[in-house]
Structure formats: C-alpha cells, structure tokens
Design an enzyme around this catalytic site. Sequence first.
Site, PDB file in Angstrom:
ATOM      1  N   SER A 190     -25.135  30.134 -20.863  1.00 28.52           N
ATOM      2  CA  SER A 190     -24.661  29.192 -19.841  1.00 28.52           C
ATOM      3  C   SER A 190     -24.913  27.724 -20.174  1.00 28.52           C
ATOM      4  CB  SER A 190     -25.302  29.527 -18.494  1.00 28.52           C
ATOM      5  OG  SER A 190     -26.712  29.532 -18.590  1.00 28.52           O
ATOM      6  N   GLU A 248     -25.435  17.853  -3.536  1.00 22.78           N
ATOM      7  CA  GLU A 248     -26.890  17.960  -3.554  1.00 22.78           C
ATOM      8  C   GLU A 248     -27.273  18.478  -4.922  1.00 22.78           C
ATOM      9  OE1 GLU A 248     -25.083  20.535  -2.573  1.00 22.78           O
ATOM     10  OE2 GLU A 248     -26.062  22.036  -3.861  1.00 22.78           O
ATOM     11  N   LYS A 262     -21.469  24.164 -15.637  1.00 25.55           N
ATOM     12  CA  LYS A 262     -21.263  23.549 -14.320  1.00 25.55           C
ATOM     13  C   LYS A 262     -20.043  22.619 -14.274  1.00 25.55           C
ATOM     14  CE  LYS A 262     -25.688  24.034 -12.120  1.00 25.55           C
ATOM     15  NZ  LYS A 262     -26.556  24.594 -13.187  1.00 25.55           N
TER      16      LYS A 262
HETATM   17  C1  PLP Z   1     -27.426  25.646 -13.019  1.00 24.85           C
HETATM   18  C2  PLP Z   1     -27.559  26.518 -14.188  1.00 24.85           C
HETATM   19  C3  PLP Z   1     -27.656  27.922 -14.067  1.00 24.85           C
HETATM   20  C4  PLP Z   1     -27.743  28.627 -12.753  1.00 24.85           C
HETATM   21  O1  PLP Z   1     -26.651  28.453 -11.900  1.00 24.85           O
HETATM   22  P1  PLP Z   1     -25.604  29.628 -11.635  1.00 24.85           P
HETATM   23  O2  PLP Z   1     -24.817  29.113 -10.490  1.00 24.85           O
HETATM   24  O3  PLP Z   1     -26.392  30.861 -11.295  1.00 24.85           O
HETATM   25  O4  PLP Z   1     -24.820  29.797 -12.866  1.00 24.85           O
HETATM   26  C5  PLP Z   1     -27.706  28.688 -15.221  1.00 24.85           C
HETATM   27  N1  PLP Z   1     -27.695  28.115 -16.451  1.00 24.85           N
HETATM   28  C6  PLP Z   1     -27.618  26.779 -16.602  1.00 24.85           C
HETATM   29  C7  PLP Z   1     -27.606  26.222 -17.985  1.00 24.85           C
HETATM   30  C8  PLP Z   1     -27.548  25.933 -15.485  1.00 24.85           C
HETATM   31  O5  PLP Z   1     -27.478  24.603 -15.658  1.00 24.85           O
END
Ligand code: PLP
Length: 393
Positions: free
Chosen positions: A377, A111, A89
């Site tokens: 992610s 938000e 993010k």
């Molecule tokens: C917020 C988040 C997601 C989901 O958000 P996307 O916009 O779909 O990427 C996925 N993995 C992690 C670790 C997150 O913090």
Amino acid sequence: MEYFVNEKGYYGDFGGAYIPEMLYPNVEELRQNYMSIINDEGFQEEFKKLLKDYVGRPSPLYLAKRLSSKYHANIFLKREDLNHTGAHKINNTIGQILLAERLGKKRIIAETGAGQHGVATATVCALRGLECVIYMGEIDIERQAPNVARMKMLGATVVPATSGSKTLKDATNEAMRDWVNNPVDTHYIIGSVVGPHPYPDMVALFQSIISEETKKQLIEQTGRDQPDYVLACVGGGSNAMGMFYHFINDAAVKLIAVEAAGKGVSSGYTAATTALGKEGVLHGSRSILMQTEDGQVVEPFSVSAGLDYPGIGPQHAHLFKTTRAQYVSITDEEALNAGLLCTQLEGIIPAIESAHAIAQLEKMEFKAGENVVVCLSGRGDKDMETYMKYFGL
Ligand SMILES: *Cc1c(COP(=O)(O)O)cnc(C)c1O
C-alpha cells in the site's frame, strides 16, 4: 450472497448513514449525485488521465523472486508505493476532488491522523487550485511535524483540534462541525472506506483501480486473471477494498485482510478490530469496532499510524461476518521484521502498514505454483525513524 452496497446504503447488517440531522442535506446531496457523476464518461476520462499522468498508474505488479523462493509460491507485489505521494490514498483524493468540482464545491476539508490522508488531500487541492482546510489533533500535529510541513507547503491550512484526546477522533468531530456550518460550498474528503453512506462505496470505487489493473497484469504474467490469494492490510480498509474489489464475486480467490495486533491481541495495546470488536456505530456507519461494555470506543494502538483505527469499514464488517474474507492480525514486531525482510530480499522498503500484509506470508502454507498478490500500500520513507529505532540503524 451480495457483497456490495444495496439501495439503502447497507452491506448486510452494516453501513447506513448515522448522522446528525444537520448533516443530512450534505450527505443526501452526495448520495443522490455520486453514481451519475462517477459513471459519466467525461469524469472517467479525466480520472483515468490524472491517474496515468499525475499519479503514475498503472502501478506495476511485480513478481518478487526472492520472496517467492522463500515462501514456495509466486508472490506478486502490487506496487502502490510507487504512486505519487507514496501510497494508495491519492487514488481516492483524485476521485473525490473531481467529484467535488462537479458538485460546484470551492472548498475542501478533511481530517487526518498521521497526516498521510491530509497530505494526499492537500496535494489534489494544490493541483486543482481549491481552498484546503485540514483538521488534525493537536498531539498528532506535534508527532507528525514533517507531514504538517508538507500540507502547509502545499497551501493547506492545518487547524489543530484541541478538545478530548486531541487526536484523530477529535479532528473528525471538528471537520464534521465545519461541514455542518458550510454545507453549500464545501466538500468533505474522507480518507478510507468508512463514514456514512455513500462514502464507503465511493472510496471503494475509486480504489478499485488497484484490482482492475491487477487482473489485467495477472493475465499478461500468468495467463489467468485469477490469483489463489489476495492479501492487504486493513486500517479503515481502503487499500484492501481496492485490492479485493474485482475478486469479491470470484469465490475461488481467497481474500485475506491483515489487521494490526499492536503489542498483541490481548495486550490492551492493539488495533485488531475483528478479533476484539463488537457491532456498533462509528463515524456515521454501523460496523464492527473496539468498544467497552457500555459502548465507549477503545483507544487503538499500532506501531503503524495508518492502521491505528478502532473500527473497519462496513463492507469489511460484512465480508468478515459472511466469512467471504479471512481476517487475521500481525503484531508490531512481526510487521517490522517483515519490513526488513522485504527490504533485504527485494530492495523495497515498505510502509509499516504494508509490512503487516507481507508478515502474514510467514504464517501460510502454499502449494507449489500458487499465485499470491500482496498489496504494497505504501513506501517506507515516512517510517524510517521507527525502523531506525527498532533495528538500531
Ligand atoms: C493510510 C494507510 C493505510 C491504511 O488505510 P486503509 O484505508 O486501511 O488502506 C495503509 N497503508 C498505507 C501506506 C497508508 O498510508
């Protein structure tokens, strides 16, 4: 086939800017300026420098040997979990704060649901010395105390949304109201590839660093920049969009998007948007969302807070409808078990969101020597309580 946004802000049938008239000037200012700002050499230089020195990029592309021998393919993990603040993010919030500065904005609003995007936003506001106001549902504030404390420590004001279900949807409404009332000095940082045009395109551009790096790293490690498969989890879809971005126009690369099935696609407790959703408008754009017969948004469910979203970004809706990407779903149980597997085979505790993408490997059949990239992610520190409860640790 065109997979990227057109001049009107659409991806095929999806996208656009469905906003109240009061918000039009804000969104229009952004639409008119975002490309020239992002393409400016000075912007790119500053963006890339912060990604390197502050976030810690490039994030490694790691050939996971023990996962590879289990699944009989070369499994590469793109390590977004190693970024500062623990997930992808921050790539987007760095980009947007630099853009906000160039638009002359002094105040940032956002938000947040589980608080991950709120923390990433409060972090860049501290970094640049801008005022930061985070809207968060009253119930989420109770559920996510550590992230609320982080935001406060970073200097942000956390405002509870007390209407409706007191969760993300209501926080989004409050943030919109704030933006309408403060059009001149305030920028609204959206945390995924959702919202009115140009947000989905802008966020995808900032996250596209993920696939940009992956291509270079694949050449170094495999001799070609073309993997056979790319996998990523999808909440709103920003890490997946970043992971897909530079592979979309290469038809030989199979794109797999993994949604959260929650307790099961037909259990009533799910966030499997493409499996159940219909076309409609959510948060300012036309996309696919989970809704009742008369168009009321259905409350989503997933064990992972980051995937607990009733829609997907418009570009994903387009990739789904055109079948350029394949959309699948993974249950809570499958994701938690994949999280444990990754931990014990590789020594990496993944975020439960990311564990959904890893769980999909179990359902696939690979040919020997195939190269598979999974977007990791985020890291699992934030999810320890959930892992502890499920595995009785
Ligand atoms: C917020 C988040 C997601 C989901 O958000 P996307 O916009 O779909 O990427 C996925 N993995 C992690 C670790 C997150 O913090």
